[in-house]
Motif scaffolding. Structure first.
Motif, PDB file in Angstrom:
ATOM      1  N   ASN A  19       0.670  -1.267   0.003  1.00  0.00           N
ATOM      2  CA  ASN A  19       0.174   0.237  -0.153  1.00  0.00           C
ATOM      3  C   ASN A  19       0.795   1.179   0.058  1.00  0.00           C
ATOM      4  OD1 ASN A  19      -2.504  -1.619   0.129  1.00  0.00           O
ATOM      5  ND2 ASN A  19      -2.462  -1.437   2.442  1.00  0.00           N
ATOM      6  N   ASN A  20       2.096   1.095   0.679  1.00  0.00           N
ATOM      7  CA  ASN A  20       2.890   2.265   0.690  1.00  0.00           C
ATOM      8  C   ASN A  20       3.684   2.631  -0.680  1.00  0.00           C
ATOM      9  OD1 ASN A  20       1.887   2.953   3.305  1.00  0.00           O
ATOM     10  ND2 ASN A  20       3.588   1.799   4.373  1.00  0.00           N
ATOM     11  N   GLY A  21       3.770   1.496  -1.189  1.00  0.00           N
ATOM     12  CA  GLY A  21       4.545   1.549  -2.596  1.00  0.00           C
ATOM     13  C   GLY A  21       6.054   1.349  -2.212  1.00  0.00           C
ATOM     14  N   SER A  22       6.293   0.842  -1.137  1.00  0.00           N
ATOM     15  CA  SER A  22       7.693   0.815  -0.683  1.00  0.00           C
ATOM     16  C   SER A  22       7.893  -0.680  -0.782  1.00  0.00           C
ATOM     17  CB  SER A  22       8.016   1.169   0.577  1.00  0.00           C
ATOM     18  OG  SER A  22       9.302   0.844   1.111  1.00  0.00           O
ATOM     19  N   ASN A  23       9.527  -1.032  -1.087  1.00  0.00           N
ATOM     20  CA  ASN A  23      10.091  -2.377  -0.947  1.00  0.00           C
ATOM     21  C   ASN A  23      10.504  -2.908   0.337  1.00  0.00           C
ATOM     22  OD1 ASN A  23       9.573  -2.495  -4.076  1.00  0.00           O
ATOM     23  ND2 ASN A  23      11.514  -1.744  -4.255  1.00  0.00           N
ATOM     24  N   ALA A  24      10.695  -2.137   1.190  1.00  0.00           N
ATOM     25  CA  ALA A  24      11.038  -2.228   2.523  1.00  0.00           C
ATOM     26  C   ALA A  24      10.007  -2.692   3.673  1.00  0.00           C
ATOM     27  CB  ALA A  24      12.028  -1.187   3.184  1.00  0.00           C
ATOM     28  N   MET A  25      10.270  -3.898   4.053  1.00  0.00           N
ATOM     29  CA  MET A  25       8.885  -4.091   5.347  1.00  0.00           C
ATOM     30  C   MET A  25       9.712  -4.049   6.682  1.00  0.00           C
ATOM     31  SD  MET A  25       7.274  -7.771   3.687  1.00  0.00           S
ATOM     32  CE  MET A  25       6.854  -7.967   4.913  1.00  0.00           C
ATOM     33  N   GLU A  26       8.859  -3.575   7.261  1.00  0.00           N
ATOM     34  CA  GLU A  26       9.102  -3.585   8.769  1.00  0.00           C
ATOM     35  C   GLU A  26       9.406  -4.756   9.607  1.00  0.00           C
ATOM     36  OE1 GLU A  26       5.419  -1.767   9.987  1.00  0.00           O
ATOM     37  OE2 GLU A  26       6.350   0.237  10.400  1.00  0.00           O
ATOM     38  N   VAL A  27       8.810  -5.766   9.151  1.00  0.00           N
ATOM     39  CA  VAL A  27       9.258  -7.157   9.673  1.00  0.00           C
ATOM     40  C   VAL A  27       9.247  -7.962   8.491  1.00  0.00           C
ATOM     41  CG1 VAL A  27       8.703  -9.003  11.365  1.00  0.00           C
ATOM     42  CG2 VAL A  27       8.476  -6.409  12.010  1.00  0.00           C
ATOM     43  N   ASP A  28      10.530  -8.533   8.124  1.00  0.00           N
ATOM     44  CA  ASP A  28      10.429  -9.447   6.933  1.00  0.00           C
ATOM     45  C   ASP A  28      11.095 -10.759   7.458  1.00  0.00           C
ATOM     46  OD1 ASP A  28      10.570 -10.599   4.614  1.00  0.00           O
ATOM     47  OD2 ASP A  28      11.895  -9.552   3.515  1.00  0.00           O
ATOM     48  N   LEU A  29      10.204 -11.576   7.797  1.00  0.00           N
ATOM     49  CA  LEU A  29      10.734 -12.824   8.606  1.00  0.00           C
ATOM     50  C   LEU A  29      11.212 -13.760   7.525  1.00  0.00           C
ATOM     51  CD1 LEU A  29       8.095 -13.724  11.280  1.00  0.00           C
ATOM     52  CD2 LEU A  29      10.152 -12.476  11.493  1.00  0.00           C
ATOM     53  N   THR A  69      12.846 -13.127   4.539  1.00  0.00           N
ATOM     54  CA  THR A  69      14.069 -12.790   4.131  1.00  0.00           C
ATOM     55  C   THR A  69      15.212 -12.784   5.317  1.00  0.00           C
ATOM     56  OG1 THR A  69      13.322 -11.498   2.331  1.00  0.00           O
ATOM     57  CG2 THR A  69      15.764 -11.066   3.096  1.00  0.00           C
ATOM     58  N   ALA A  70      15.079 -12.056   6.249  1.00  0.00           N
ATOM     59  CA  ALA A  70      15.986 -11.940   7.449  1.00  0.00           C
ATOM     60  C   ALA A  70      15.699 -12.923   8.447  1.00  0.00           C
ATOM     61  CB  ALA A  70      15.860 -10.445   8.129  1.00  0.00           C
ATOM     62  N   GLY A  71      14.760 -13.643   8.529  1.00  0.00           N
ATOM     63  CA  GLY A  71      14.411 -14.623   9.525  1.00  0.00           C
ATOM     64  C   GLY A  71      14.827 -16.054   9.236  1.00  0.00           C
ATOM     65  N   SER A 120      11.522 -10.822  -4.446  1.00  0.00           N
ATOM     66  CA  SER A 120      12.455  -9.474  -5.005  1.00  0.00           C
ATOM     67  C   SER A 120      13.065  -9.276  -3.830  1.00  0.00           C
ATOM     68  CB  SER A 120      11.553  -8.711  -5.576  1.00  0.00           C
ATOM     69  OG  SER A 120      10.743  -9.156  -6.470  1.00  0.00           O
ATOM     70  N   ARG A 121      12.713  -9.291  -2.553  1.00  0.00           N
ATOM     71  CA  ARG A 121      13.420  -8.885  -1.457  1.00  0.00           C
ATOM     72  C   ARG A 121      14.573  -9.856  -1.022  1.00  0.00           C
ATOM     73  NH1 ARG A 121       8.007  -8.096   0.449  1.00  0.00           N
ATOM     74  NH2 ARG A 121       8.055  -9.946   1.567  1.00  0.00           N
ATOM     75  N   ILE A 122      14.348 -10.908  -1.294  1.00  0.00           N
ATOM     76  CA  ILE A 122      15.484 -11.772  -1.082  1.00  0.00           C
ATOM     77  C   ILE A 122      16.644 -11.498  -2.101  1.00  0.00           C
ATOM     78  CG2 ILE A 122      16.250 -14.264  -1.239  1.00  0.00           C
ATOM     79  CD1 ILE A 122      13.345 -14.948   0.118  1.00  0.00           C
TER      80      ILE A 122
END
Length: 867
Positions: free
Chosen positions: A359-369, A371-373, A474-476
């Motif tokens: 909805n924000n049109g951003s590729n960054a997530m506040e919590v991305d389990l 990728t980072a998890g 894509s985030r990965i």
């Protein structure tokens, strides 16, 4: 001296008085002049005339007006005094108003500060309650071991209390966020006031009062700053500890799931856990502590799975040591384990934060389990262990490195979909609907009467779309760890190994051809594969079958790696250039002799084979024509079938016509291969227009030496006139006709018949020169024997052909035979063309003109022979 000084002092005074009088007189005259002029102007207008009448009347003001003026003076003083009193009253009211406004602002700010303080106390109370509960639970667990310390009823009640406590932590996170925002505003306000941008002293407007009250509010919040910061850290710690406990509890339940048969209870506990996890993740995201949530998930949930599964033994399971035969199975097992235990957690996180991210049109997530998890711990585990890292990234064998790379590449591309996609078991069963069963979030089918409140809190995991999965992928790929992981692969060394294998294979084939010729069977594949390649593409020489199979081998699924596409494409062009250089050198060789050939060139990074004796084929027209045809087939194959092979290797999943990227890739590859194959066309031209033409020019002009013997055949031999062409004439075009029949279907289209026309043109010129020389000799002989021929003709009483005429007649018959041979080669000539039926060959036209005189002698020769 005194008299002189006095006279000198009075003289300037007299002069100044005279000057002043003169100036006064001038001004008076000027004033009268201007007064008359003004009076004249006033008299000329109606308004001016009124003014002239008013002027004299003003000089006679009545005494009443003067009396009125003296009486009005006290009244005016009273009015002035009243105005002054009103002004003072207005200032007093204004001061009271400012005081009221000030108190109102203070009261309002006081209420705001009181509300903030209440929120602070409530947040501290929630956090303190959570801390006490966690200590109590740890103490209870310490007494009872791993068993639950509560009774069954108490456990159910405590479960709801537990969810409420986690919800209160999220509420504390909201409170902390609001307090931090207010504190940030206050800090900014204080910095502006202290820097002098807003002055609150010596000002009489309301803005100064508001600034003063805001200053008091800012001071109040500044005093609360340590407690707000402590609340932030305590809330973060409680949320992290709660997440740690929940993930540990999930791991514990997973280990005991084999012996636990209470499915309904387990599903409810899982839903409570999901609800609590949602509160914790949202709370940490509010405090911008998403990294901590990802770290907890990686440390507590994922790393224990990885430590138990990633071992050298499992990596080599099913194969020899160092082959990494079990890598694919190991990665699949890791994915299945994480999905079975924490799949709902991952889908919950994606449904919460992935939607907000889109909805924000951003590729960054506040919590991305995901990728980072999940991915980052896996990549770290594979790179941290030296033995595993060495065995994966640097096995030393090209095939193993390629298999490892492809296994991890496929694993990475499928990881988000396998973790986030809903299991087919989660679909609603029609039988359950009939029995009053409903499907809850997380895919758990439960009785309708016990619909859980968690359905109101988090989105159903079935709603994760394919677009969201692609976004997770894509985030990965854009994560820095993925780039660092990719750099561990020593792909340039892998390419060098593969390219060295191709060069070795090609050099062996070249070495064999240099010693045994083109007929040598240099194909290293099976006979079935060789026949299939010959049938599919039209190759006839084993060397070119080996070359094309080598080029195709660069794009096999177990060889090609997509990041090395540009290198493999360049390598294919280098191999092609190596072969073209070898063919070019072979065409330039004139005979077989013992020598050493240096075949190293700039096309391949390898040393070509060297031999003492090489097979020479540049003087053999059959070999040259065969190789030229193989090059023609190779050129057509490169721009068609080979292009399709490359596209199938690097973009197998995309349709050829629907993807704009694939169309652009097709265009680029096509242009690149066309540029690479441009070196073939000059070789074809050289082969046919130079080498083959020169060989047959030499063969076809050799029989022309017999033209000189035509005169000796009829000189003073009294032979009858000729009726047949000379035997040597048929041998002029015979080699060329036989060669053309053999290679008519294997002549390159770009060459056409021009090479034959060039040969005929050169041979015709040589033939013409020989005929001209012979006719010149015949004419000189006839001139010398002219008188003798005349006497013999008179004594005989009849007309006979002379020896020269017989020679001319023979030359005409020979020309006709030669022209028939040319027609066999080039087809019937069109007499309407500019070449007048001579195929555009000037030598043929001149030959016809030289022998045209003998056409009239053919009838005479036939009659003499009959007589």
């Amino acid at each position: 001296s005194s008299s002189s000084s006095s006279s000198s002092s009075t003289t300037p005074g007299i002069q100044s008085t005279l000057a002043l009088e003169s100036r006064f007189k001038f001004l008076r005259d000027r004033s009268n002049e201007l007064s008359h002029s003004l009076t004249a102007k006033l008299a000329s207008s109606e308004s001016g005339q009124n003014l002239l009448h008013i002027g004299p009347s003003l000089s006679t003001i009545p005494p009443d007006i003067q009396h009125l003026e003296s009486n009005l003076e006290p009244l005016l003083k009273d009015v002035e005094s009243f105005t002054f009193q009103n002004t003072e009253e207005l200032n007093r009211i204004k001061g009271i108003s400012e005081s009221i406004e000030k108190e109102y602002v203070r009261a309002r700010n006081g209420r705001v500060c009181a509300a903030l303080y209440e929120d602070l106390i409530a947040g501290e109370s929630d956090v303190k309650r959570e801390g006490v509960w966690q200590k109590k639970k740890k103490r209870k667990k310490g007494v009872g071991g791993d068993e639950d310390y509560a009774e069954e009823g108490e456990e159910e009640e405590d479960s709801y209390d537990d969810v409420e406590r986690v919800a209160s932590l999220e509420r504390a996170a909201y409170t902390t966020l609001y307090l931090l925002q207010e504190l940030e505003k206050s800090t900014h306000q204080l910095s502006l006031i202290t820097s002098g941008e807003q002055k609150i002293n010596n000002t009489n407007n309301s803005n100064a009062t508001i600034a003063q009250e805001e200053f008091e509010k800012s001071q109040f919040l500044t005093k609360l700053a340590p407690r707000i910061r402590r609340l932030e850290s305590d809330t973060t710690k409680c949320l992290i500890d709660r997440l740690d406990a929940i993930f540990s509890q999930i791991m514990k339940h997973e280990q005991q799931s084999s012996s636990d048969n209470s499915n309904n209870s387990t599903s409810l506990e899982e839903r409570d856990s999901l609800l609590s996890i949602g509160h914790c993740l949202r709370g940490l995201a509010l405090l911008s502590k998403g990294k901590e949530a990802e770290s907890v998930f990686a440390r507590v949930a994922v790393m224990p799975i990885l430590r138990s599964k990633i071992t050298i033994g499992k990596l080599d399971e099913g194969g020899s040591r160092g082959e990494c035969a079990g890598l694919f199975t190991l990665l699949d097992d890791i994915t299945c384990s994480i999905e079975s235990r924490f799949g709902n957690v991952l889908r919950l996180s994606e449904s919460i934060f992935g939607t907000a991210c889109s909805n924000n049109g951003s590729n960054a997530m506040e919590v991305d389990l995901v990728t980072a998890g999940v991915w980052i711990p896996i990549a770290t585990a594979l790179m941290a262990d030296p033995s595993v890292r060495m065995q994966l990234f640097s096995p030393g064998i090209a095939s193993i490195l390629q298999a490892n790379y492809m296994a991890l590449d496929v694993f990475l591309s499928e990881l988000p979909e396998r973790l986030l996609k809903e299991d087919s078991k989660a679909s609603k069963d029609p039988e359950d609907a009939k029995n009053g069963m409903v499907e809850g979030s997380g895919g758990v089918v439960i009785p309708e009467a016990s619909v859980h409140i968690s359905d109101l809190y988090f989105t159903s995991t079935k709603r994760i779309s394919q677009e969201a999965i692609e976004a997770a992928k894509s985030r990965i790929y854009v994560h820095p760890m993925t780039s660092q992981f990719s750099k561990k692969w020593n792909l340039p060394i892998y390419y060098q190994l593969r390219f060295a294998d191709s060069c070795t294979r090609l050099n062996k084939a070249i070495e064999t051809v240099q010693t045994q010729g083109w007929d040598a069977n240099v194909f290293t594949g099976t006979s079935k594969e060789g026949k299939q390649l010959m049938e599919d593409f039209g190759f006839e020489v084993p060397f070119f079958v080996e070359l094309y199979d080598t080029l195709m081998g660069l794009w096999k699924p177990d060889v090609i790696l997509k990041p090395l596409t540009h290198r493999f494409l360049r390598g294919a062009v280098q191999l092609l250039g190596r072969v073209l250089e070898f063919v070019k050198n072979g065409m330039n060789e004139t005979d077989a002799k013992d020598h050493t050939t240096n075949t190293s060139n700039g096309h391949a990074n390898s040393t070509a084979p060297q031999h003492a004796k090489t097979f020479s084929w540049g003087r053999n027209p059959q070999h040259v024509a065969t190789i030229a045809w193989e090059l023609t087939v190779l050129e057509n194959t490169l721009t068609q079938d080979y292009l399709t092979k490359i596209l199938g290797a690097i973009a197998p999943e995309q349709p050829r016509s629907s993807s704009s990227t694939t169309q652009e890739l097709t265009t680029l590859l096509s242009e690149y291969l066309e540029d690479a194959s441009m070196e073939i066309a000059p070789l074809l031209s050289t082969a046919w227009n130079d080498i083959i033409s020169n060989i047959f020019i030499a063969k076809c002009t050799t029989p022309l030496q017999a033209v000189k013997g035509v005169a000796a055949t009829y000189r003073m031999t009294n032979r009858p006139p000729p009726t047949l062409p000379s035997p040597f004439v048929s041998t002029i075009t015979r080699p060329l006709i036989e060669f053309d029949k053999e290679f008519a279907s294997r002549t390159p289209p770009q060459v056409g018949d021009e090479w034959k026309r060039n040969i005929i043109s050169v041979v015709s010129d040589s033939y013409r020169i020989a005929v001209e020389e012979l006719l010149d000799t015949v004419r000189r002989t006839e001139v010398a024997l002219k008188n003798r021929k005349a006497r013999k003709s008179t004594a005989g009483g009849g007309k006979k052909l002379s020896d020269g005429d017989k020679v001319k007649l023979q030359l005409r018959l020979d020309y006709n035979e030669f022209f028939n041979g040319v027609t066999t080669l080039l087809g019937e000539a069109d007499s309407d063309d500019n070449n007048d039926g001579f195929f555009g060959v000037e030598g043929l036209k001149i030959l016809e003109e030289l022998t045209r005189e003998a056409e009239a002698l053919q009838s005479t020769g036939s009659a003499a022979k009959t007589g």
